[in-house]
Each structure stands twice: as C-alpha cells, then as structure tokens.
Design a protein around this motif. Structure first.
Motif, PDB file in Angstrom:
ATOM      1  N   SER A  81      -0.816  27.260   2.247  1.00  0.00           N
ATOM      2  CA  SER A  81      -1.233  26.041   1.540  1.00  0.00           C
ATOM      3  C   SER A  81      -2.352  25.447   2.434  1.00  0.00           C
ATOM      4  CB  SER A  81      -0.056  24.924   1.651  1.00  0.00           C
ATOM      5  OG  SER A  81       0.675  24.961   0.989  1.00  0.00           O
ATOM      6  N   LEU A  82      -2.436  25.766   3.758  1.00  0.00           N
ATOM      7  CA  LEU A  82      -3.639  25.370   4.539  1.00  0.00           C
ATOM      8  C   LEU A  82      -4.676  26.458   4.707  1.00  0.00           C
ATOM      9  CD1 LEU A  82      -1.546  23.995   7.821  1.00  0.00           C
ATOM     10  CD2 LEU A  82      -2.902  22.452   6.018  1.00  0.00           C
ATOM     11  N   GLY A  83      -4.480  27.618   4.084  1.00  0.00           N
ATOM     12  CA  GLY A  83      -5.468  28.711   3.983  1.00  0.00           C
ATOM     13  C   GLY A  83      -5.610  29.371   5.565  1.00  0.00           C
ATOM     14  N   VAL A  84      -4.570  29.421   6.255  1.00  0.00           N
ATOM     15  CA  VAL A  84      -4.628  29.946   7.627  1.00  0.00           C
ATOM     16  C   VAL A  84      -3.721  31.122   7.645  1.00  0.00           C
ATOM     17  CG1 VAL A  84      -5.671  27.965   8.583  1.00  0.00           C
ATOM     18  CG2 VAL A  84      -3.192  28.290   8.627  1.00  0.00           C
ATOM     19  N   ARG A  85      -3.509  31.716   8.825  1.00  0.00           N
ATOM     20  CA  ARG A  85      -2.427  32.906   9.028  1.00  0.00           C
ATOM     21  C   ARG A  85      -1.263  32.279   9.249  1.00  0.00           C
ATOM     22  NH1 ARG A  85      -2.816  36.236  14.340  1.00  0.00           N
ATOM     23  NH2 ARG A  85      -3.130  34.422  15.601  1.00  0.00           N
ATOM     24  N   SER A  86      -0.257  33.215   8.945  1.00  0.00           N
ATOM     25  CA  SER A  86       1.373  32.874   9.476  1.00  0.00           C
ATOM     26  C   SER A  86       1.846  33.744  10.541  1.00  0.00           C
ATOM     27  CB  SER A  86       2.283  32.777   8.210  1.00  0.00           C
ATOM     28  OG  SER A  86       3.480  32.794   8.566  1.00  0.00           O
ATOM     29  N   LEU A  87       2.307  33.291  11.427  1.00  0.00           N
ATOM     30  CA  LEU A  87       3.308  34.036  12.600  1.00  0.00           C
ATOM     31  C   LEU A  87       4.635  33.507  12.583  1.00  0.00           C
ATOM     32  CD1 LEU A  87       0.584  34.215  15.243  1.00  0.00           C
ATOM     33  CD2 LEU A  87       0.959  35.875  13.431  1.00  0.00           C
ATOM     34  N   PHE A  88       5.395  34.652  13.068  1.00  0.00           N
ATOM     35  CA  PHE A  88       6.743  34.190  13.406  1.00  0.00           C
ATOM     36  C   PHE A  88       7.271  34.818  14.799  1.00  0.00           C
ATOM     37  CE2 PHE A  88       7.273  37.714  10.831  1.00  0.00           C
ATOM     38  CZ  PHE A  88       8.367  38.518  11.404  1.00  0.00           C
ATOM     39  N   THR A  89       8.006  34.049  15.484  1.00  0.00           N
ATOM     40  CA  THR A  89       8.674  34.562  16.599  1.00  0.00           C
ATOM     41  C   THR A  89      10.087  35.033  16.294  1.00  0.00           C
ATOM     42  OG1 THR A  89       9.551  32.357  17.313  1.00  0.00           O
ATOM     43  CG2 THR A  89       7.277  32.862  18.027  1.00  0.00           C
ATOM     44  N   GLU A  90      10.534  35.503  17.232  1.00  0.00           N
ATOM     45  CA  GLU A  90      11.934  36.391  17.165  1.00  0.00           C
ATOM     46  C   GLU A  90      12.505  36.468  18.521  1.00  0.00           C
ATOM     47  OE1 GLU A  90      11.797  40.158  14.968  1.00  0.00           O
ATOM     48  OE2 GLU A  90       9.780  40.229  15.307  1.00  0.00           O
ATOM     49  N   ARG A  91      13.797  36.856  18.697  1.00  0.00           N
ATOM     50  CA  ARG A  91      14.566  36.736  19.866  1.00  0.00           C
ATOM     51  C   ARG A  91      14.325  38.382  20.217  1.00  0.00           C
ATOM     52  NH1 ARG A  91      16.211  32.453  21.490  1.00  0.00           N
ATOM     53  NH2 ARG A  91      16.722  30.672  19.930  1.00  0.00           N
ATOM     54  N   GLU A  92      14.306  38.392  21.352  1.00  0.00           N
ATOM     55  CA  GLU A  92      14.244  39.967  21.955  1.00  0.00           C
ATOM     56  C   GLU A  92      14.940  39.647  23.235  1.00  0.00           C
ATOM     57  OE1 GLU A  92      11.182  43.438  22.866  1.00  0.00           O
ATOM     58  OE2 GLU A  92      10.428  41.518  23.078  1.00  0.00           O
ATOM     59  N   ASN A  93      16.079  40.280  23.598  1.00  0.00           N
ATOM     60  CA  ASN A  93      17.105  40.138  24.495  1.00  0.00           C
ATOM     61  C   ASN A  93      17.453  38.632  24.701  1.00  0.00           C
ATOM     62  OD1 ASN A  93      16.909  43.210  25.123  1.00  0.00           O
ATOM     63  ND2 ASN A  93      14.782  42.949  26.212  1.00  0.00           N
ATOM     64  N   GLY A  94      17.380  38.071  23.716  1.00  0.00           N
ATOM     65  CA  GLY A  94      17.811  36.791  23.985  1.00  0.00           C
ATOM     66  C   GLY A  94      16.960  35.550  24.130  1.00  0.00           C
ATOM     67  N   LYS A  95      15.685  36.080  24.180  1.00  0.00           N
ATOM     68  CA  LYS A  95      14.565  35.159  24.625  1.00  0.00           C
ATOM     69  C   LYS A  95      13.437  35.312  23.434  1.00  0.00           C
ATOM     70  CE  LYS A  95      11.056  34.388  27.872  1.00  0.00           C
ATOM     71  NZ  LYS A  95      10.079  34.936  28.958  1.00  0.00           N
ATOM     72  N   MET A  96      13.065  33.890  22.915  1.00  0.00           N
ATOM     73  CA  MET A  96      12.220  34.004  22.071  1.00  0.00           C
ATOM     74  C   MET A  96      10.766  34.666  22.122  1.00  0.00           C
ATOM     75  SD  MET A  96      12.267  32.572  18.949  1.00  0.00           S
ATOM     76  CE  MET A  96      13.242  31.328  18.853  1.00  0.00           C
ATOM     77  N   SER A  97      10.219  35.529  21.607  1.00  0.00           N
ATOM     78  CA  SER A  97       9.129  35.966  21.823  1.00  0.00           C
ATOM     79  C   SER A  97       8.355  36.379  20.612  1.00  0.00           C
ATOM     80  CB  SER A  97       9.446  37.190  22.585  1.00  0.00           C
ATOM     81  OG  SER A  97       9.955  38.095  21.763  1.00  0.00           O
ATOM     82  N   LEU A  98       6.766  36.580  20.814  1.00  0.00           N
ATOM     83  CA  LEU A  98       6.017  36.887  19.615  1.00  0.00           C
ATOM     84  C   LEU A  98       5.846  38.433  19.858  1.00  0.00           C
ATOM     85  CD1 LEU A  98       4.129  35.491  17.878  1.00  0.00           C
ATOM     86  CD2 LEU A  98       2.281  35.466  19.276  1.00  0.00           C
TER      87      LEU A  98
END
Length: 191
Positions: A81-98
C-alpha cells in the motif's frame, strides 16, 4: 474505516474467539484474536492494511517489517500500500533476528507492524533489531491492540482496534480454577 467496520470484519471471519487461551506472553485469557482468520481473505487484509498504511503515509517510510508469523502478511500488504519493500524477522535460537540476507541501511525509516499485541514483547524485539542495524523506527502499526493502549513501545503506535481483554497469570487464572483446559491457538509454542 471506523471501529464498527473493523469489528464486523473480525466477527464475520470468525477471528474473535471466546474460551480459555494461553497467549504467546504466557498469560491466559478468555478472548483470543486469531488474525489468521482475517488474513486468509485478501479483500479484508487489503482493507485493513490500507488503513494502517494511511496512518503512516506521510512519515517517509522506506521499509515495513513485522515478526514472523503474524506480521508477515501485515508487513507485505502495508508495504504494498505504501509502495515500499517488506521484510520480516524470525527467531533464531530463541532470539528475534533479520535473516535470509535481509538488511537495513543506516538511517532507513522503518515501520514495524504486527497482527496482535498483548504485551508488545515481539514488537519490542523487532524494534531492537531495527535499531541495532541502524534503522530508524518511525512507528508501530497493529491490527489489534489487546493491551487497551497500555503496551508502551516507545514510538508512535497506531492500532486499528484497541480492546481491553482480561489476562491472567497462569497461577492466578479463574479459568484454570474452573478446570477449563487452556489452548494455544497461535503460531508460537510456549516452552
């Protein structure tokens, strides 16, 4: 969109549940918002996320990011909707990361989004990831704020629906006292 229109979408998709639930935060509740029930319908996802995007359209957002799982579709649709990129974080060894070779540039203006917050813990972790990579968090957008506005994330926070839902510590839960089994309908396991 007004509050009634938003509630109508959540109601007709079966996203507002009643029962005995164990939340990601570890707390128990008699109400649960299963946003996946809404997000499976592109027409509703688009409407809700467009509304979130509208609230941040003049903030210079360059990237939208959300935590896996609940924030992935919200991030994508708000970014579209904003015309920009989308990313997501996920857990790696219990820690949120990119992960997945995603990156942010120093000073990049980032909007953090999520489907539902109760304590805001996952969103706070995403904010820390963005800051640690030099990004500038311009705000947080959520579909549902179960904290009734009490989750303080340290940045401007916009929720399409702000509700007050009782939560209980597991050791002091009247639903447990009644012998009702708690279910965990979300995507993250509690250990």
């Amino acid at each position: 969109m007004n509050r009634e229109e938003i509630i109508d979408i959540f109601t007709k998709t079966g996203a507002m549940l009643s029962g005995h639930f164990r939340l990601t935060s570890g707390k128990h509740s008699n109400r649960y918002f299963q946003c996946a029930q809404v997000l499976q319908h592109p027409q509703y996802t688009q409407k809700l996320c467009q509304e979130l995007a509208n609230r941040f359209e003049n903030q210079g957002v360059q990237t939208v990011i959300g935590p896996a799982m609940g924030g992935i579709l919200v991030s994508y649709e708000v970014a579209r909707s904003l015309g920009v990129r989308s990313l997501f974080t996920e857990r790696e060894n219990g820690k949120m990361s990119l992960r997945r070779s995603f990156s942010l540039q120093p000073g990049e203006k980032v909007l953090v989004v999520e489907d539902v917050i109760t304590t805001g813990g996952s969103v706070a972790e995403v904010i820390e990831v963005v800051k640690s990579l030099g990004g500038e968090v311009v705000g947080v957008g959520v579909l549902v704020d179960r904290s009734n506005g009490k989750a303080n994330l340290g940045v401007r926070t916009e929720a399409l629906l702000t509700v007050s839902v009782e939560t209980y510590d597991p050791d002091n839960c009247p639903l447990c006292d009644q012998g009702l089994p708690a279910v965990k309908p979300g995507s993250r396991q509690i250990t």
